[in-house]
Every structure is written in C-alpha cells, then in structure tokens.
Design a protein around this motif. Structure first.
Motif, PDB file in Angstrom:
ATOM      1  N   TYR A 245     -29.008 -38.612   0.284  1.00 21.60           N
ATOM      2  CA  TYR A 245     -29.298 -39.007  -1.091  1.00 21.60           C
ATOM      3  C   TYR A 245     -30.644 -38.473  -1.564  1.00 21.60           C
ATOM      4  CZ  TYR A 245     -30.666 -41.991  -4.946  1.00 21.60           C
ATOM      5  OH  TYR A 245     -31.106 -42.450  -6.150  1.00 21.60           O
ATOM      6  N   ARG A 246     -31.693 -38.795  -0.831  1.00 23.15           N
ATOM      7  CA  ARG A 246     -33.048 -38.444  -1.294  1.00 23.15           C
ATOM      8  C   ARG A 246     -33.234 -36.932  -1.410  1.00 23.15           C
ATOM      9  NH1 ARG A 246     -34.265 -42.767   2.138  1.00 23.15           N
ATOM     10  NH2 ARG A 246     -34.387 -41.318   3.880  1.00 23.15           N
ATOM     11  N   GLU A 247     -32.734 -36.230  -0.416  1.00 23.19           N
ATOM     12  CA  GLU A 247     -33.030 -34.811  -0.331  1.00 23.19           C
ATOM     13  C   GLU A 247     -32.284 -33.972  -1.359  1.00 23.19           C
ATOM     14  OE1 GLU A 247     -32.483 -36.844   2.073  1.00 23.19           O
ATOM     15  OE2 GLU A 247     -34.377 -36.810   3.168  1.00 23.19           O
ATOM     16  N   VAL A 248     -31.196 -34.529  -1.846  1.00 19.41           N
ATOM     17  CA  VAL A 248     -30.355 -33.709  -2.714  1.00 19.41           C
ATOM     18  C   VAL A 248     -30.882 -33.672  -4.144  1.00 19.41           C
ATOM     19  CG1 VAL A 248     -28.684 -35.341  -3.668  1.00 19.41           C
ATOM     20  CG2 VAL A 248     -27.904 -33.112  -2.872  1.00 19.41           C
ATOM     21  N   LEU A 249     -31.697 -34.661  -4.488  1.00 15.35           N
ATOM     22  CA  LEU A 249     -32.105 -34.819  -5.884  1.00 15.35           C
ATOM     23  C   LEU A 249     -32.817 -33.576  -6.437  1.00 15.35           C
ATOM     24  CD1 LEU A 249     -33.242 -38.551  -5.812  1.00 15.35           C
ATOM     25  CD2 LEU A 249     -31.122 -37.596  -6.720  1.00 15.35           C
ATOM     26  N   SER A 250     -33.713 -32.996  -5.622  1.00 13.05           N
ATOM     27  CA  SER A 250     -34.467 -31.852  -6.141  1.00 13.05           C
ATOM     28  C   SER A 250     -33.553 -30.645  -6.376  1.00 13.05           C
ATOM     29  CB  SER A 250     -35.594 -31.489  -5.186  1.00 13.05           C
ATOM     30  OG  SER A 250     -35.070 -30.853  -4.044  1.00 13.05           O
ATOM     31  N   PHE A 251     -32.482 -30.586  -5.596  1.00 12.31           N
ATOM     32  CA  PHE A 251     -31.536 -29.486  -5.826  1.00 12.31           C
ATOM     33  C   PHE A 251     -30.818 -29.640  -7.160  1.00 12.31           C
ATOM     34  CE2 PHE A 251     -32.019 -29.024  -1.227  1.00 12.31           C
ATOM     35  CZ  PHE A 251     -32.162 -27.660  -1.129  1.00 12.31           C
ATOM     36  N   PHE A 252     -30.514 -30.889  -7.500  1.00 10.96           N
ATOM     37  CA  PHE A 252     -29.881 -31.112  -8.800  1.00 10.96           C
ATOM     38  C   PHE A 252     -30.737 -30.510  -9.903  1.00 10.96           C
ATOM     39  CE2 PHE A 252     -27.739 -35.262  -7.178  1.00 10.96           C
ATOM     40  CZ  PHE A 252     -26.821 -34.505  -6.491  1.00 10.96           C
ATOM     41  N   ASP A 253     -32.050 -30.742  -9.827  1.00 11.77           N
ATOM     42  CA  ASP A 253     -32.951 -30.190 -10.840  1.00 11.77           C
ATOM     43  C   ASP A 253     -32.870 -28.670 -10.873  1.00 11.77           C
ATOM     44  OD1 ASP A 253     -33.733 -32.747 -11.408  1.00 11.77           O
ATOM     45  OD2 ASP A 253     -35.481 -32.706 -10.086  1.00 11.77           O
ATOM     46  N   GLN A 254     -32.955 -28.080  -9.698  1.00 11.58           N
ATOM     47  CA  GLN A 254     -32.876 -26.617  -9.628  1.00 11.58           C
ATOM     48  C   GLN A 254     -31.602 -26.086 -10.282  1.00 11.58           C
ATOM     49  OE1 GLN A 254     -33.580 -24.655  -5.801  1.00 11.58           O
ATOM     50  NE2 GLN A 254     -34.581 -26.527  -5.080  1.00 11.58           N
ATOM     51  N   TRP A 255     -30.500 -26.723  -9.935  1.00 14.52           N
ATOM     52  CA  TRP A 255     -29.223 -26.229 -10.446  1.00 14.52           C
ATOM     53  C   TRP A 255     -29.119 -26.429 -11.956  1.00 14.52           C
ATOM     54  CZ3 TRP A 255     -26.407 -29.138  -5.940  1.00 14.52           C
ATOM     55  CH2 TRP A 255     -26.679 -28.456  -4.745  1.00 14.52           C
ATOM     56  N   ASN A 256     -29.670 -27.528 -12.423  1.00 16.33           N
ATOM     57  CA  ASN A 256     -29.650 -27.743 -13.863  1.00 16.33           C
ATOM     58  C   ASN A 256     -30.456 -26.667 -14.581  1.00 16.33           C
ATOM     59  OD1 ASN A 256     -27.973 -29.988 -14.125  1.00 16.33           O
ATOM     60  ND2 ASN A 256     -29.630 -31.407 -13.593  1.00 16.33           N
ATOM     61  N   VAL A 257     -31.614 -26.325 -14.016  1.00 13.30           N
ATOM     62  CA  VAL A 257     -32.428 -25.270 -14.610  1.00 13.30           C
ATOM     63  C   VAL A 257     -31.669 -23.947 -14.615  1.00 13.30           C
ATOM     64  CG1 VAL A 257     -34.487 -23.851 -14.276  1.00 13.30           C
ATOM     65  CG2 VAL A 257     -34.635 -26.344 -14.036  1.00 13.30           C
ATOM     66  N   LYS A 258     -31.060 -23.655 -13.494  1.00  9.41           N
ATOM     67  CA  LYS A 258     -30.310 -22.393 -13.376  1.00  9.41           C
ATOM     68  C   LYS A 258     -28.958 -22.447 -14.080  1.00  9.41           C
ATOM     69  CE  LYS A 258     -32.208 -20.675  -9.023  1.00  9.41           C
ATOM     70  NZ  LYS A 258     -31.925 -19.665  -7.995  1.00  9.41           N
ATOM     71  N   ARG A 259     -28.646 -23.618 -14.601  1.00 11.77           N
ATOM     72  CA  ARG A 259     -27.361 -23.811 -15.284  1.00 11.77           C
ATOM     73  C   ARG A 259     -26.167 -23.500 -14.372  1.00 11.77           C
ATOM     74  NH1 ARG A 259     -27.216 -25.013 -20.063  1.00 11.77           N
ATOM     75  NH2 ARG A 259     -29.077 -25.203 -21.358  1.00 11.77           N
ATOM     76  N   ILE A 260     -26.293 -23.883 -13.134  1.00 16.52           N
ATOM     77  CA  ILE A 260     -25.157 -23.760 -12.218  1.00 16.52           C
ATOM     78  C   ILE A 260     -24.414 -25.090 -12.211  1.00 16.52           C
ATOM     79  CG2 ILE A 260     -24.412 -23.296  -9.852  1.00 16.52           C
ATOM     80  CD1 ILE A 260     -27.041 -21.850  -9.396  1.00 16.52           C
ATOM     81  N   PRO A 261     -23.158 -25.095 -12.641  1.00 20.25           N
ATOM     82  CA  PRO A 261     -22.413 -26.361 -12.626  1.00 20.25           C
ATOM     83  C   PRO A 261     -22.142 -26.806 -11.191  1.00 20.25           C
ATOM     84  CG  PRO A 261     -20.958 -24.535 -13.152  1.00 20.25           C
ATOM     85  CD  PRO A 261     -22.347 -23.956 -13.091  1.00 20.25           C
ATOM     86  N   PHE A 262     -22.286 -28.096 -10.940  1.00 23.49           N
ATOM     87  CA  PHE A 262     -21.987 -28.587  -9.592  1.00 23.49           C
ATOM     88  C   PHE A 262     -21.094 -29.827  -9.653  1.00 23.49           C
ATOM     89  CE2 PHE A 262     -25.040 -32.103  -9.640  1.00 23.49           C
ATOM     90  CZ  PHE A 262     -25.947 -31.675 -10.607  1.00 23.49           C
ATOM     91  N   VAL A 263     -20.218 -29.895  -8.668  1.00 19.29           N
ATOM     92  CA  VAL A 263     -19.281 -31.011  -8.553  1.00 19.29           C
ATOM     93  C   VAL A 263     -19.595 -31.757  -7.266  1.00 19.29           C
ATOM     94  CG1 VAL A 263     -16.870 -31.603  -8.113  1.00 19.29           C
ATOM     95  CG2 VAL A 263     -17.434 -29.977  -9.910  1.00 19.29           C
ATOM     96  N   LEU A 264     -19.699 -33.077  -7.353  1.00 27.51           N
ATOM     97  CA  LEU A 264     -19.949 -33.891  -6.169  1.00 27.51           C
ATOM     98  C   LEU A 264     -18.650 -34.524  -5.706  1.00 27.51           C
ATOM     99  CD1 LEU A 264     -23.198 -35.738  -7.279  1.00 27.51           C
ATOM    100  CD2 LEU A 264     -22.947 -33.521  -6.176  1.00 27.51           C
ATOM    101  N   PHE A 265     -18.543 -34.743  -4.419  1.00 26.79           N
ATOM    102  CA  PHE A 265     -17.411 -35.508  -3.940  1.00 26.79           C
ATOM    103  C   PHE A 265     -17.811 -36.399  -2.780  1.00 26.79           C
ATOM    104  CE2 PHE A 265     -15.951 -33.554   0.065  1.00 26.79           C
ATOM    105  CZ  PHE A 265     -16.687 -32.385   0.076  1.00 26.79           C
ATOM    106  N   ASN A 266     -16.984 -37.372  -2.506  1.00 29.44           N
ATOM    107  CA  ASN A 266     -17.138 -38.298  -1.387  1.00 29.44           C
ATOM    108  C   ASN A 266     -18.182 -39.388  -1.638  1.00 29.44           C
ATOM    109  OD1 ASN A 266     -16.240 -38.824   1.459  1.00 29.44           O
ATOM    110  ND2 ASN A 266     -18.459 -38.810   1.705  1.00 29.44           N
ATOM    111  N   THR A 267     -19.345 -38.981  -2.106  1.00 22.44           N
ATOM    112  CA  THR A 267     -20.422 -39.950  -2.309  1.00 22.44           C
ATOM    113  C   THR A 267     -20.903 -39.873  -3.752  1.00 22.44           C
ATOM    114  OG1 THR A 267     -21.110 -39.390  -0.074  1.00 22.44           O
ATOM    115  CG2 THR A 267     -22.597 -40.771  -1.369  1.00 22.44           C
ATOM    116  N   GLN A 268     -20.840 -40.983  -4.430  1.00 26.29           N
ATOM    117  CA  GLN A 268     -21.244 -40.993  -5.828  1.00 26.29           C
ATOM    118  C   GLN A 268     -22.756 -41.181  -5.915  1.00 26.29           C
ATOM    119  OE1 GLN A 268     -18.806 -43.673  -7.993  1.00 26.29           O
ATOM    120  NE2 GLN A 268     -19.230 -42.745  -9.978  1.00 26.29           N
TER     121      GLN A 268
END
Lengths: 355, 355
Positions: free
Chosen positions: A135-158
DNA sequence: GTAAAAAATGTGCTCGTACACATTAATATT
DNA sequence: AATATTAATGTGTACGAGCACATTTTTTAC
C-alpha cells in the motif's frame, strides 16, 4: 428492416458530402463548414450510426504495450490465476494490437516491488495493470503515472486514495459479511468464531482488514453479538511450530469454537491442522480455488470457498485497458466481481470455466 | 520477439508461393500440388499462424439469420432474461453479420409452439436457438432441422435424445444435489423436506424431475436417509384455493417440516404463503433472480436462490451459434453454466452484471 | 481584378482475408 | 509436334474506417 448496417459511406451519400468530411465530423478534426457539420451530425443521429470497431482496429497497426506488475506465482501460488487470466486476454486481443509484458516481483519483498515497478514505468507502457500489494510504496507510483498520463488498472486490492482508470476485484467488506451469513446459517446454536489471518502484513493489507470488518459487522447488524463470539488470530509462517501452538491455544481458550474464517487463500493450512488433529466439528471457510484448497473441499474439511475469481481479475484488467486504449470506450471505475460461493457440489462449474 | 503477428502473406513469402496457394491450403480448396501443400502446412505450424478473425469477418458481408424460438415473457416473466441476453448478444455481434429474429410462443399452449416453430423453420434461418419447453412436440422438428442441415442450440432444458450443436444450461441433477447440501448444512437436526413443483406439466418436464432426483440422491449418497425425510408435492395454479389447502395439509401431516425446495422460478408463491401465515421456521430455496424472488430474498423469507443465469443462457446461445456460423470454431456440445448460490449478501453482484 | 492564402471538401491507399479471375505449367490427345 | 485439357499457381479487388494527400472552393490581400 432497419437491419442494414450503416457505414460512413452511407452517411456521406445521404448528406451529399464525401466520406472524408464525415470522418472529420466524427473525429472533430475541424476544417468543416458549420453547415455541413450540422447536416452530417443530424444524419448520423437519424440513422444511429455505430462505428464498426472491427474495421477500425484492422486499419491501425499500432501496438499498445501494457505492463502487468504482479507478484511471483512461484512464491505465492495464488498469483498463478491472475497471470493465466491476463495471458488469456492477451491471446484474444493480440490482433487488436495488445501486447502485455509481465513485471514479476516478490510479494514478500518491498525492494523487489520497487525495482519492478520502476522498470515497468521506464518501459513507457501505454497502460499498466497492477496488483498493489504494498500500500504505502505504491502511492508515489500513482503520482508518476498520473503525470505521465499512463492509465493504470488495479486489481485484487482496492486502494481508496488512488484514482485508477478502474479497480477490478471483490468488495472485501461484503465478502466478510457473506461469510458470517453462511456460518450462522450452518451454526444456529451459540458458539465462537475465529478470524484467522495467515502470514500477512496486516497493517499494510487493507483488504484483509475490510473482510474482518464485514464479518464482525454482520453480527452487529443482525443483533447476534450476544449469541456469537468472534476472536481473531494473526498466524505466522505455517511451517513453524508456533502456528500449531497458536491454534491449540485458541481451541483451549474457546472450547465452543465451531468455525474458522481464513481471510486469504491459505485455508488449506488450517485444513491440514484440522485433519492432522482429527477435528471434525469445526467448520472452515476460506478463499480461492487453489488445488490444495480444492483437495480439502472435496474431503469436506473446508466447507465453503469464496471464489475471488483471480483469473477473471487478470482477464478483465487487460480487457478494461483494451476497451480504453483501443476502443476508446467509457470505463466503469469499479468493476466488482461476484462473490461466488463454492462448495463440493458446484465446484466443477467454476474450475477453468470462466471469463 | 515473437510478438509479430503472422499473416498469410508472411507464410506465402516463406514458402515461396503466392498467398492464393496458402489460402487454398488453409481452406482445402484443392488444386494444390502435394509438394506445395506440405511446405505451406509445415510453415503454418512453425510460425503458428492464427487467422485474424477480425479481418475475416470484415470481408464477407454475409448476413446470418438466427431464429430464436422462445416463450413469451409476458406470460411467464422468467423468459425476460433469456430474451434480453440474446438481444445483448445480437447487438454485440451485428457487425459480424448476425441477425436474430424472435419467434415467441405461449409456454402453456402447445399449438402456439407448433405454429411458431413451423414459422421459424419456414423462414429458412442459418441457425436456431430454442427453449424446448414441449418435449414430445419438439422431436419432429429436430428431424426436420437435421435434414435441412440447420444447426440448432438448445437452452434451459436438456433433451437427451436430441443432438443439438450445443446445449446451454445447468446440470439439473447436480443443482438438486446442491440444494440438498445447503439445506442439510443449515439444518443439522433431523427433519422433513418438501420438494414442490409449482404449476408445471411434470411428465413433460424432464429437467424438473432431474432436480428432484439429484435432491433425493444426496441423502442416499451421504447416508442421511434416516435423518431426513423427503416428501413431494405437485402444486397447481397458485391463485386457486387448492394451492393453500395443499400446503396446509402437508404442514399438518409433517409438523417437522423445516424446508421447502421449489424446483422452478416460482419460489415467491410459497414465500407469499409463508409470509401470509407468519411462518418463519421453514427455510426456502428456489431458482432465479426474478424481482418477486428477490423481494422475498431481501426479506429473508427465501434463504437461497440458485441462479440459472437465464440471461447468460440466451447470450451464450447466440454466441455459440456465431462461433459456429461466423468463426467456424469447434463448439462444445454441452456448456454448463455454473450453479451460482445467491443470498441476500452477494445478490447485488449477480443482478445485471453478467455474461 | 488577380494572385496568394486559407478553408473546405474529395480521393485513394492501407490493414488481413477471401474469393473471383487471370495466368502459367504440366499432362493428355490427336 | 501441335493443340487441347487439366492442374497448379499468381493477381487483384472488396470489406469499413482512418488518415495522408490532392483538389476545389472561398476568403483575403494588394
């Protein structure tokens, strides 16, 4: 009959323009007189034109790269199913230009995750499918991907704070709630239930907490708190002696223990314990159709399994990304998969028969 | 990378022939030297060529007419779901040239069925989807269609003597078996169970008999015959006074009646009775997610529903025919849909969220 | 009023497959 | 050996959408 399929050409003829103009209207490429625009738009409405997605994808030979960041099935067999699901989806969608590259990390090692997530990001994919175990470690990647406008889909864990293109999985809370219902249905007399978390980093596993929460709240909502008692246990590595000790102790403390709810896919560990100690008056419910779980389900040591449809999760994850990238469809932000109740008697229809 | 998609052209180049020759090999159109045939076949193997179904269907603008012979949803609401399922499939598959024409008959009137089936046959469809409600009457049509080489897919009711392209539905026997499991799980003490057939022509309804058979055999297999007693009842029109009388009588005769198993989608009729008479110590299990059933499920008068996934049946029926007609795929002769166990707590994920 | 620029519209090719038709090579017939 | 016949192989176009490019029409500038 209105059965005729409407093509761009048909619209063009009816509007007395060329198909180039219709195309420009459809895709807002400008360079069209307001007059023509309105005429074409009106006719599109009238004939309720729907683009032929087949022909569309045939044309563009663009390849969409999807990075799938998932745990290693060799370390935790649960992840075999999602992997096979996304492989299945890739096979089906290859001709639409979908290419999936797995980035496989060790689910018990944060660094491994960080490394693979970084690699995946650097590969500059067109989309990302991710099982956000940390959970904790993934958050900064979300920011990166949002900046790069890369769509991401999560599964298994909300993950509540994330704003993914889509989440695919189950409603954890509700699945705990469901388990409580099943157990109280089978155990009408007062008794004690055990919630067992096996070999997990609980503070970092929001979905397991949610399951327990749903489970406990069932008794609150139904005013059954006096009748049933719920205890919890965080169990460590099943191979250690401690594991057995912990279970022995809880049984001793609660002689009326009648059921165990395992919050992840490792019910088979408890089943092994029950079988070994020849205990047949404790009901057992867990998750997922792993071979070991199925073995104990067949032997009536596990009573029910909730199918989280992990294969479907991988499959639909790729499907959602494809719908977005290739077909430009609207994506529903949450895709809850059904809470399938599996028992000996209906098992065969769920094994390798889905999505 | 092997990520490159293999086209006919690629094969042709590698085999040093023209794409025409490759095409002839692929479709066994003859006129190819044995030498060239083998060479091409080998290369197809090596490169493991998979035809691009997208491009294939784009080419042929043939329209496939499918006749769907189904009961009138206005007379029995159960049939709404299959109808919406096949409509959904048609919408998705229109661009592949699929056109579905419904032939709707009255499920309580044999003549109406004969008339519609005849009409459907005369329309010379490329395929037929059928709910074979009338066992005896449908047999002669099978012969006709076999002679005319019209592929037909059955759903909902399995007919042993028929040799359809495919059957889609549930394993009725096993679903009865499953119901027995659920009830004995919830009722550990000895008691009596009632199997209720509501408003059906039993001798002509093989699948209902199968359900009862599965139900009864569970007790035999598990050696529970001494513990539980099973009685049966054929109930007539629920609006008649007789209906209530029959139920009253069976309750009187069997004071330890603890559960009722309704073999079709009309569990709500019993639920209505139970609610009216304020009976809350009799468990109730039935089939299908009809609004009326859902109402009583929400109110805990119905405990479980087995979802026969009727929408999915219609949907997959059209899909199977399309796979056969358009994509020339191999069709599995039996497609069993899973026996979904539905309860208040997992209901929402099954309602309008499938196929 | 004419040329240049800009706007609007039209044309033609591509994607992978299927099939009709054209062409070439290999036999058979006289 | 020349021609007819058949077998084998090659060529070209259509399907629907998208996009680059060509062409026509309108507007602007001088």
């Amino acid at each position: 009959m209105k059965n005729k399929i409407v093509r761009i050409k048909d619209i063009a003829e009816k509007a007395e323009v060329s198909k180039g103009t219709v195309d420009r209207v459809l895709h807002n490429r400008g360079r069209v007189s307001e007059e023509a625009r309105e005429r074409v738009l009106k006719i599109i409405q009238e004939m309720n034109y729907e683009p032929n997605l087949i022909a569309r994808t045939l044309k563009s030979n663009k390849v969409y790269h999807i990075a799938a960041i998932i745990p290693d099935p060799l370390i935790d067999p649960y992840w075999e199913a999602p992997k096979s699901g996304l492989e299945k989806a890739e096979k089906e969608l290859r001709h639409y230009g979908i290419s999936v590259t797995p980035f496989i990390f060790n689910p018990y090692n944060v660094d491994s995750f960080l490394k693979k997530a970084k690699e995946a990001t650097q590969s500059e994919p067109d989309g990302i499918l991710l099982a956000p175990v940390f959970y904790r470690e993934v958050l900064s990647f979300f920011d990166q991907w949002n900046v790069k406008r890369i769509p991401f889909v999560l599964f298994n864990t909300q993950i509540p704070d994330a704003a993914p293109l889509s989440y695919i999985g189950q409603d954890s809370y509700q699945s705990g709630y469901l388990v409580a219902k099943l157990l109280t249905f089978g155990l009408p007399e007062p008794c004690t239930f055990l919630v067992a978390h096996i070999n997990e980093d609980i503070p970092n596993s929001a979905h397991l907490i949610k399951k327990e929460e749903g489970f406990r709240n069932y008794f609150v909502d139904k005013k059954l708190e006096d009748k049933y008692k719920v205890v919890r246990l965080e169990l460590g590595n099943p191979d250690s002696g401690l594991f057995t000790e912990q279970l022995n102790k809880v049984r001793q403390q609660h002689p009326d223990l009648k059921a165990i709810f395992v919050t992840n896919s490792k019910a088979y560990e408890i089943a092994f314990y029950l079988e070994k100690h020849r205990i047949d008056n404790i009901k057992l419910i867990g998750y997922d159709l792993l071979p070991k779980n199925l073995y104990y389900l067949e032997n009536s040591i596990i009573n029910f399994l909730i199918n989280q449809n992990p294969k479907g999760q991988g499959y639909w994850g790729i499907q959602q990304l494809t719908d977005f990238l290739v077909f430009k469809k609207e994506i529903q932000p949450i895709k809850y998969l059904p809470l399938d109740i599996i028992t000996q008697e209906n098992l065969s229809y769920y094994v390798d028969n889905e999505a």
